[in-house]
Motif scaffolding. Structure first.
Motif, PDB file in Angstrom:
ATOM      1  N   PRO A   1      -6.400   7.006 -10.183  1.00  0.00           N
ATOM      2  CA  PRO A   1      -5.158   6.308 -10.566  1.00  0.00           C
ATOM      3  C   PRO A   1      -4.069   6.409  -9.511  1.00  0.00           C
ATOM      4  O   PRO A   1      -3.875   7.451  -8.885  1.00  0.00           O
ATOM      5  CB  PRO A   1      -4.741   7.018 -11.859  1.00  0.00           C
ATOM      6  CG  PRO A   1      -5.991   7.631 -12.385  1.00  0.00           C
ATOM      7  CD  PRO A   1      -6.807   8.000 -11.183  1.00  0.00           C
ATOM      8  N   ARG A   2      -3.360   5.298  -9.353  1.00  0.00           N
ATOM      9  CA  ARG A   2      -2.211   5.245  -8.448  1.00  0.00           C
ATOM     10  C   ARG A   2      -0.925   5.233  -9.266  1.00  0.00           C
ATOM     11  O   ARG A   2      -0.927   4.924 -10.458  1.00  0.00           O
ATOM     12  CB  ARG A   2      -2.272   3.989  -7.565  1.00  0.00           C
ATOM     13  CG  ARG A   2      -3.444   3.985  -6.579  1.00  0.00           C
ATOM     14  CD  ARG A   2      -3.550   2.638  -5.882  1.00  0.00           C
ATOM     15  NE  ARG A   2      -4.643   2.627  -4.913  1.00  0.00           N
ATOM     16  CZ  ARG A   2      -4.474   2.563  -3.593  1.00  0.00           C
ATOM     17  NH1 ARG A   2      -3.265   2.518  -3.098  1.00  0.00           N
ATOM     18  NH2 ARG A   2      -5.508   2.554  -2.786  1.00  0.00           N
ATOM     19  N   SER A   3       0.179   5.526  -8.591  1.00  0.00           N
ATOM     20  CA  SER A   3       1.488   5.497  -9.246  1.00  0.00           C
ATOM     21  C   SER A   3       2.533   5.032  -8.242  1.00  0.00           C
ATOM     22  O   SER A   3       2.679   5.651  -7.179  1.00  0.00           O
ATOM     23  CB  SER A   3       1.846   6.887  -9.781  1.00  0.00           C
ATOM     24  OG  SER A   3       3.064   6.853 -10.471  1.00  0.00           O
ATOM     25  N   PRO A   4       3.245   3.945  -8.529  1.00  0.00           N
ATOM     26  CA  PRO A   4       4.216   3.434  -7.549  1.00  0.00           C
ATOM     27  C   PRO A   4       5.384   4.396  -7.354  1.00  0.00           C
ATOM     28  O   PRO A   4       5.904   4.971  -8.316  1.00  0.00           O
ATOM     29  CB  PRO A   4       4.681   2.112  -8.169  1.00  0.00           C
ATOM     30  CG  PRO A   4       4.395   2.238  -9.632  1.00  0.00           C
ATOM     31  CD  PRO A   4       3.185   3.113  -9.741  1.00  0.00           C
TER      32      PRO A   4
ATOM     33  N   ASP B   1      -1.461   9.268  -9.571  1.00  0.00           N
ATOM     34  CA  ASP B   1      -0.991   9.695 -10.879  1.00  0.00           C
ATOM     35  C   ASP B   1      -1.973  10.759 -11.348  1.00  0.00           C
ATOM     36  O   ASP B   1      -2.983  10.463 -11.984  1.00  0.00           O
ATOM     37  CB  ASP B   1      -0.934   8.524 -11.858  1.00  0.00           C
ATOM     38  CG  ASP B   1      -0.324   8.935 -13.175  1.00  0.00           C
ATOM     39  OD1 ASP B   1       0.690   9.644 -13.161  1.00  0.00           O
ATOM     40  OD2 ASP B   1      -0.872   8.577 -14.238  1.00  0.00           O
ATOM     41  N   SER B   2      -1.699  11.972 -11.000  1.00  0.00           N
ATOM     42  CA  SER B   2      -2.659  13.058 -11.186  1.00  0.00           C
ATOM     43  C   SER B   2      -2.584  13.617 -12.597  1.00  0.00           C
ATOM     44  O   SER B   2      -1.494  13.950 -13.077  1.00  0.00           O
ATOM     45  CB  SER B   2      -2.388  14.180 -10.187  1.00  0.00           C
ATOM     46  OG  SER B   2      -2.400  13.681  -8.865  1.00  0.00           O
TER      47      SER B   2
ATOM     48  N   ASP C   1       0.819  -1.218   0.000  1.00  0.00           N
ATOM     49  CA  ASP C   1       0.000   0.000   0.000  1.00  0.00           C
ATOM     50  C   ASP C   1       0.848   1.262   0.000  1.00  0.00           C
ATOM     51  O   ASP C   1       0.566   2.223  -0.724  1.00  0.00           O
ATOM     52  CB  ASP C   1      -0.928  -0.029   1.219  1.00  0.00           C
ATOM     53  CG  ASP C   1      -1.988   1.068   1.163  1.00  0.00           C
ATOM     54  OD1 ASP C   1      -2.171   1.650   0.075  1.00  0.00           O
ATOM     55  OD2 ASP C   1      -2.628   1.329   2.185  1.00  0.00           O
ATOM     56  N   ALA C   2       1.909   1.288   0.800  1.00  0.00           N
ATOM     57  CA  ALA C   2       2.744   2.490   0.888  1.00  0.00           C
ATOM     58  C   ALA C   2       3.428   2.791  -0.442  1.00  0.00           C
ATOM     59  O   ALA C   2       3.590   3.955  -0.825  1.00  0.00           O
ATOM     60  CB  ALA C   2       3.778   2.333   1.994  1.00  0.00           C
ATOM     61  N   VAL C   3       3.809   1.758  -1.165  1.00  0.00           N
ATOM     62  CA  VAL C   3       4.478   1.942  -2.457  1.00  0.00           C
ATOM     63  C   VAL C   3       3.518   2.544  -3.479  1.00  0.00           C
ATOM     64  O   VAL C   3       3.895   3.402  -4.276  1.00  0.00           O
ATOM     65  CB  VAL C   3       5.037   0.598  -2.977  1.00  0.00           C
ATOM     66  CG1 VAL C   3       5.584   0.756  -4.391  1.00  0.00           C
ATOM     67  CG2 VAL C   3       6.100   0.064  -2.033  1.00  0.00           C
ATOM     68  N   PHE C   4       2.244   2.110  -3.428  1.00  0.00           N
ATOM     69  CA  PHE C   4       1.262   2.522  -4.428  1.00  0.00           C
ATOM     70  C   PHE C   4       0.315   3.608  -3.915  1.00  0.00           C
ATOM     71  O   PHE C   4      -0.757   3.805  -4.468  1.00  0.00           O
ATOM     72  CB  PHE C   4       0.446   1.316  -4.888  1.00  0.00           C
ATOM     73  CG  PHE C   4       1.210   0.367  -5.769  1.00  0.00           C
ATOM     74  CD1 PHE C   4       1.195   0.525  -7.145  1.00  0.00           C
ATOM     75  CD2 PHE C   4       1.959  -0.663  -5.221  1.00  0.00           C
ATOM     76  CE1 PHE C   4       1.900  -0.336  -7.973  1.00  0.00           C
ATOM     77  CE2 PHE C   4       2.670  -1.534  -6.034  1.00  0.00           C
ATOM     78  CZ  PHE C   4       2.649  -1.370  -7.411  1.00  0.00           C
TER      79      PHE C   4
ATOM     80  N   PRO D   1       6.813  -0.565 -13.244  1.00  0.00           N
ATOM     81  CA  PRO D   1       7.861   0.455 -13.109  1.00  0.00           C
ATOM     82  C   PRO D   1       7.415   1.668 -12.290  1.00  0.00           C
ATOM     83  O   PRO D   1       6.228   1.999 -12.226  1.00  0.00           O
ATOM     84  CB  PRO D   1       8.140   0.865 -14.566  1.00  0.00           C
ATOM     85  CG  PRO D   1       7.623  -0.260 -15.398  1.00  0.00           C
ATOM     86  CD  PRO D   1       6.442  -0.797 -14.648  1.00  0.00           C
ATOM     87  N   LYS D   2       8.373   2.314 -11.709  1.00  0.00           N
ATOM     88  CA  LYS D   2       8.132   3.556 -10.981  1.00  0.00           C
ATOM     89  C   LYS D   2       7.457   4.574 -11.901  1.00  0.00           C
ATOM     90  O   LYS D   2       7.774   4.679 -13.086  1.00  0.00           O
ATOM     91  CB  LYS D   2       9.462   4.110 -10.471  1.00  0.00           C
ATOM     92  CG  LYS D   2       9.361   5.437  -9.721  1.00  0.00           C
ATOM     93  CD  LYS D   2      10.744   5.915  -9.288  1.00  0.00           C
ATOM     94  CE  LYS D   2      10.657   7.262  -8.591  1.00  0.00           C
ATOM     95  NZ  LYS D   2      12.005   7.750  -8.155  1.00  0.00           N
ATOM     96  N   ASN D   3       6.502   5.308 -11.347  1.00  0.00           N
ATOM     97  CA  ASN D   3       5.798   6.396 -12.031  1.00  0.00           C
ATOM     98  C   ASN D   3       4.859   5.944 -13.144  1.00  0.00           C
ATOM     99  O   ASN D   3       4.321   6.781 -13.876  1.00  0.00           O
ATOM    100  CB  ASN D   3       6.781   7.429 -12.606  1.00  0.00           C
ATOM    101  CG  ASN D   3       7.549   8.156 -11.519  1.00  0.00           C
ATOM    102  OD1 ASN D   3       7.067   8.302 -10.393  1.00  0.00           O
ATOM    103  ND2 ASN D   3       8.748   8.588 -11.837  1.00  0.00           N
TER     104      ASN D   3
END
Length: 454
Positions: free
Chosen positions: A320-323, A99-100, A92-95, A335-337
């Motif tokens: 939307p989420r973004s790692p 992603d705005s 959860d913390a990673v994601f 991948p990141k972002n």
């Protein structure tokens, strides 16, 4: 000498094999599978109007986690409860970052609000204040009189419209708007002026929500963000909002939309409407108005709301989420972002999880799924999201949804304006899932004592 040479060679081969094996274990997992796109454009040219159906069909083809490039941005769509758990619970913390889209960043001073803010100390402070000061049980109990007054005013207003078509979405929006404005600022504007401002505010909120969900070139090609090709930054004055406006928009548009869907489903399913009427008669009676104290005993109405949110989740792909760093989900590298979407709409209509998933059947939440709630602990039912970014306004939304729908159903009979008219249940996809055509319904009085409507 030969024996020594052979022994040395054998040990060397063994060491090389061990090292190769260890390196193979450390090899980065592949990206998820997915459809091939075009150079530069990616899959953008192949996107249709019915994205929820298209994303679900792609999931059937490529699996519960797949990728697609939109422009040069990597998007990952997830549509299985087990993989959702990895995102919203195990990592959860990673994601937890958003992603705005560019419009949301411009409209909220760089994500300076609860919905779009990055996962950081400022967001944690904002959410803590909002939840502890407004959404805790004590505050909600103390503000009940505000909700009661507004719902009663709504019933009185509908009483003046008996026999005439009523816009259910607009009616619900105005009620929710007055409740939240009252909770935030301690007063509302009455009469025709209040109606005018409410109508204007609904248009404004709808434009903001639509704009936040509308694709922007910079969202697909971040390298072009500085050019502001579509003039989003230049016209920031048209969409700018502060955190409190964001709270109002989040609490009005989504809740009003769900009330509209619930009323449409009940009108489309007379047996369900009859069961709701019977429960209301048994619990409330025909000589009383609905109170929030009745809510714990209105199990069927609660099931109606849950079933409505199963079929028509207000935010069908969640926000939307973004790692924050590259991670592994389901054996694939994220991948990141990159942009991560959770296809709640698909999960909540999955025939391997739900019996007759396209059927409106509130009874399912009285039987095997009777323990499902809105808190996001059951990963096949997430209408309000889950984890750190679960909807902060959920406690108020849950109360208002049941209270307002129960009051409308208890106080009036509802029918379509034209005899023999077919109720349009088609969806209009956006960041909020709305009806393609607004629900207009004609009320008639149900209660015998006319004083109850005053």
């Amino acid at each position: 000498m030969n024996q020594f040479y052979m022994t040395t060679l054998s040990v060397s081969v063994l060491l090389i094999s061990i090292i190769w094996y260890i390196k193979s274990l450390r090899k980065t997992p592949p990206l998820p599978p997915g459809p091939r796109g075009l150079p530069i454009l990616g899959y953008l040219p192949f996107l249709g109007k019915h994205l929820l159906h298209q994303f679900t069909d792609l999931g059937h083809k490529y699996g519960p986690i797949y990728k697609l490039y939109l422009g040069n941005k990597l998007w990952v769509v997830i549509s299985s409860p087990s993989l959702v758990k990895e995102v919203v619970r195990d990592q959860d913390a990673v994601f937890a970052n958003r992603d705005s889209p560019v419009a949301a960043l411009v409209g909220t001073y760089g994500g300076n609000d609860i919905a779009w803010s990055p996962y950081n100390s400022q967001w944690r402070a904002m959410r803590k204040i909002f939840v502890q000061e407004m959404m805790n049980n004590r505050s909600l109990k103390e503000s009940y009189s505000l909700r009661k007054d507004e719902v009663r005013k709504t019933i009185t207003h509908v009483h003046t419209k008996v026999g005439k078509p009523v816009d259910i979405g607009e009616l619900s929006f105005r009620t929710e708007l007055n409740v939240i404005r009252n909770m935030l600022w301690g007063g509302i504007i009455e009469g025709e002026e209040g109606k005018r401002i409410g109508a204007e505010f609904r248009v404004l909120i709808s434009k903001i929500v639509d704009l936040f969900g509308k694709p922007n070139i910079s969202d697909f090609y971040p390298v072009l963000a500085g050019l502001d090709i579509q003039g989003v930054k230049k016209n920031r004055w048209k969409i700018i909002c502060n955190p409190w406006t964001d709270t109002v928009s989040g609490g009005t548009d989504t809740t009003a939309t769900t009330v509209e869907w619930a009323m449409a489903e009940l009108m489309k399913n007379p047996d369900s409407m009859a069961k709701a009427h019977k429960e209301l008669f048994d619990v409330v009676g025909s000589d009383n108005m609905i109170e929030e104290s009745h809510m714990p005993d209105l199990k069927y109405l609660e099931a109606v709301i849950k079933e409505t949110l199963r079929l028509h989740p207000a935010v069908p792909l969640l926000i939307p989420r973004s790692p924050a760093k590259s991670s592994t989900i389901g054996g694939y590298t994220i991948p990141k972002n990159s942009t991560v979407l959770i296809n709640v709409w698909s999960i909540q209509r999955d025939p391997s999880i739900w019996d007759n998933p396209d059927e409106f059947k509130p009874e399912r939440f009285l039987d095997d799924n009777g323990n499902l709630d809105f808190k996001g602990n059951h990963f096949h039912y997430l209408p309000f999201g889950s984890g750190r970014r679960v909807c902060a306004g959920m406690p108020l939304a849950e109360r208002m949804l049941i209270y307002l729908v129960a009051s409308l159903v208890h106080s009036f009979e509802w029918k379509l304006p034209t005899e023999g008219e077919t109720l349009d249940m088609s969806e209009r996809f956006g960041i909020v899932l709305k009806k393609s055509t607004p629900l207009f319904a004609v009320p008639t009085i149900r209660l015998h004592d006319s004083n109850l409507y005053m």
